[in-house]
Write an enzyme that holds these catalytic residues in place. Structure first.
Site, short mmCIF file in Angstrom:
data_model
loop_
_atom_site.label_atom_id
_atom_site.label_comp_id
_atom_site.label_asym_id
_atom_site.label_seq_id
_atom_site.Cartn_x
_atom_site.Cartn_y
_atom_site.Cartn_z
N GLN A 123 0.84 -1.19 0.00
CA GLN A 123 0.00 0.00 0.00
C GLN A 123 0.87 1.24 0.00
OE1 GLN A 123 -2.23 0.60 3.65
NE2 GLN A 123 -3.93 1.51 2.55
N GLY A 124 0.82 2.05 -1.05
CA GLY A 124 1.63 3.26 -1.18
C GLY A 124 0.84 4.51 -0.83
N SER A 126 1.54 6.69 2.66
CA SER A 126 2.34 7.66 3.42
C SER A 126 3.57 8.11 2.63
CB SER A 126 2.79 7.06 4.75
OG SER A 126 1.68 6.82 5.59
N GLU A 241 -9.86 -1.26 5.64
CA GLU A 241 -8.67 -1.58 6.42
C GLU A 241 -8.95 -1.53 7.91
OE1 GLU A 241 -4.07 0.00 6.99
OE2 GLU A 241 -5.51 1.22 5.91
N GLU A 360 -3.41 11.45 17.21
CA GLU A 360 -3.81 12.85 17.21
C GLU A 360 -4.69 13.18 16.01
OE1 GLU A 360 -0.30 12.25 19.71
OE2 GLU A 360 -0.78 11.69 17.66
#
Length: 379
Positions: A123-124, A126, A241, A360
Site C-alpha cells: 500500500q503506497g 504515506s 482496512e 492525534e
C-alpha cells in the site's frame, strides 16, 4: 452455524500438520520475517481449499460467507494458532476496493491472482511530508500516451520488498491541492523505475520500507475509478482496512494475549492483583474491538468508523506491550542475545499509535467530523 464451525475446526486440525505444524503462532506485526516462504505456502493451501476471500461475493471468486461465518472462521483460526497471513493487503484491502470501484477488466485481471495468492500487494499511501496528512501527498503521475509515469517517494510501506504490485495514491493534476487532483494507481513493483529500501526498526527487523519511484510506469488503464477521484477510492480502502479487516488483525492480538496470560500464570505474575486487573482490562478491550468490527460490518456507516477502530486497536496493542514488560519484570530489561517475543512486542508496538494515521489525527477527525466540534486552528 455449529456445522460450519466444526468444518473449519476439522480442516485446520487436519492441515496444520506435517510441514505446516511448525508454523503455529508465527508471523504478524513486527514478526513478518518469520518463516515467510512457508507461510506463503500455507496461504496457498488455504486458497486451494477455498478459505481465502471469505466475504467476497461468489461472482468475484470469493466464498460469499455471511458476517457470522466470517467471525467463526477467525475465531477458529485463532484457536488453532494458525500463522499470520501474508496476503492480507491484497485480499482484505485491494480486493474489496476493486470490487467496489474497479473496472470489469481490473477485477478480471487482479482478483483471481489475489484469491489464489499468486500476487502480493503493498500500500503506497504515506510519504515523508505526508504521513497522517494523506491529502498532502506529493508523488506525481503524468499520463503520456497509454502509460502513467510516476515520480516520488512513499515511506513505511509494509512488505514492499516482497510485493509484486503496489496500489498508490498519487497526484495526477499539476497544481492541485489537498484532496483534489489525486488518483489511485496500480503500479508493478518489478521494474527499473522502482527502488525499495528497507527501514530497520528497534526490533532489528525491516518489514517497513521506503519506495522510490523514478519514471516508473504503469498502464493508463490501471487507475481505479476516474483520474482525479483517488481520494474517494482511497477512503474506501481505509474504511475496509480499519473495519472488516480488523477481524483478521485480531487473530494475532488474541493469540498474543493468550500467550501472555499463560506466561503470567507460569511465572507467578498473576498473583499480583495489579497484573490481574490489567490482564482483565486487556481481555475486555479485545472484546470491545471485536464488537466494534462486527458493528462496522453489519450496520450503517457514517464513513468515520475507521478512525474509531484505529484508536481502539493501536492503544490496546501498545498497552499489551507495556503489560508484557510488567509481567516479565526485571528479566525484560536485558537481552543478552536476540530479543524475545515480548521485548519485540513492546518495542514494535510503540509505533502502533503513529503509523496508519496517528492518534492525534484520528481524534481530530472524530472531534471535527463526527462530534461537530470547532476545527483546530491551522496555519
Amino acid at each position: 452455524m455449529d456445522t460450519f464451525r466444526c468444518a473449519v475446526r476439522e480442516w485446520l486440525a487436519t492441515n496444520l500438520t506435517g510441514e505446516f505444524a511448525a508454523l503455529r503462532g508465527l508471523g504478524g506485526p513486527g514478526r513478518e520475517h518469520e518463516a515467510f516462504e512457508q507461510r506463503l505456502a500455507w496461504d496457498r493451501r488455504l486458497a486451494a481449499a477455498g478459505w481465502t476471500c471469505l466475504g467476497w461475493p461468489l461472482e468475484h471468486g470469493g466464498r460469499g460467507l455471511s458476517l457470522a461465518e466470517q467471525v467463526i472462521f477467525h475465531e477458529e483460526y485463532a484457536r488453532a494458532e494458525a500463522p499470520a497471513r501474508v496476503s492480507h493487503v491484497g485480499e482484505e484491502l485491494l480486493g474489496p476496493t476493486l470490487i467496489a470501484f474497479g473496472s470489469p477488466e481490473q477485477r478480471q485481471r487482479f482478483l483471481p491472482e489475489i484469491a489464489a495468492v499468486r500476487e502480493l500487494w503493498c500500500q503506497g499511501y504515506s510519504e515523508p511530508e505526508a504521513g497522517s496528512d494523506l491529502a498532502a501527498v506529493r508523488t506525481t503521475a503524468r499520463r503520456y500516451g497509454d502509460e502513467w509515469v510516476v515520480n516520488g517517494q512513499k515511506v513505511w510501506t509494509s512488505l514492499a520488498h516482497l510485493a509484486q504490485w503496489c496500489f498508490a495514491l498519487v497526484r495526477t493534476e499539476p497544481g492541485s491541492r489537498r484532496q483534489a487532483g489525486l488518483s489511485y494507481l496500480l503500479i508493478p513493483m518489478d521494474q527499473p523505475g522502482v527502488r525499495v529500501r528497507p527501514i530497520r526498526q528497534l526490533t532489528g527487523t525491516a518489514e517497513f520500507n521506503e519506495v522510490f519511484f523514478t519514471d516508473a510506469r504503469t498502464s493508463a488503464e490501471l487507475v481505479v475509478g476516474q483520474p482525479g477521484d483517488g481520494w474517494r477510492v482511497a477512503m474506501g480502502t481505509l474504511t475496509v482496512e480499519r473495519g472488516a479487516a480488523t477481524l483478521g488483525q485480531q487473530v494475532g492480538f488474541r493469540r498474543e494475549l493468550t500467550a501472555l496470560v499463560e506466561l503470567a500464570r507460569d511465572c507467578g505474575a498473576l498473583e499480583d492483583p495489579g497484573i490481574r486487573e490489567r490482564v482483565t482490562r486487556a481481555w475486555i478491550g479485545l472484546e470491545v474491538m471485536r464488537a466494534q468490527a462486527v458493528r462496522t460490518m453489519s450496520g450503517p456507516r457514517t464513513g468515520f468508523e475507521a478512525s474509531v477502530a484505529k484508536l481502539c486497536w493501536s492503544r490496546w496493542h501498545r498497552g499489551l506491550g507495556e503489560l508484557a514488560m510488567a509481567v516479565r519484570g526485571a528479566a525484560g530489561l536485558t537481552a543478552p542475545g536476540d530479543l524475545d517475543r515480548w521485548q519485540r512486542l513492546y518495542l514494535f508496538s510503540r509505533a502502533d499509535t503513529i503509523y496508519g494515521g496517528s492518534d492525534e489525527i484520528q481524534r481530530n477527525i472524530i472531534a471535527e467530523r463526527i462530534l461537530g466540534l470547532p476545527k483546530e486552528v491551522r496555519p
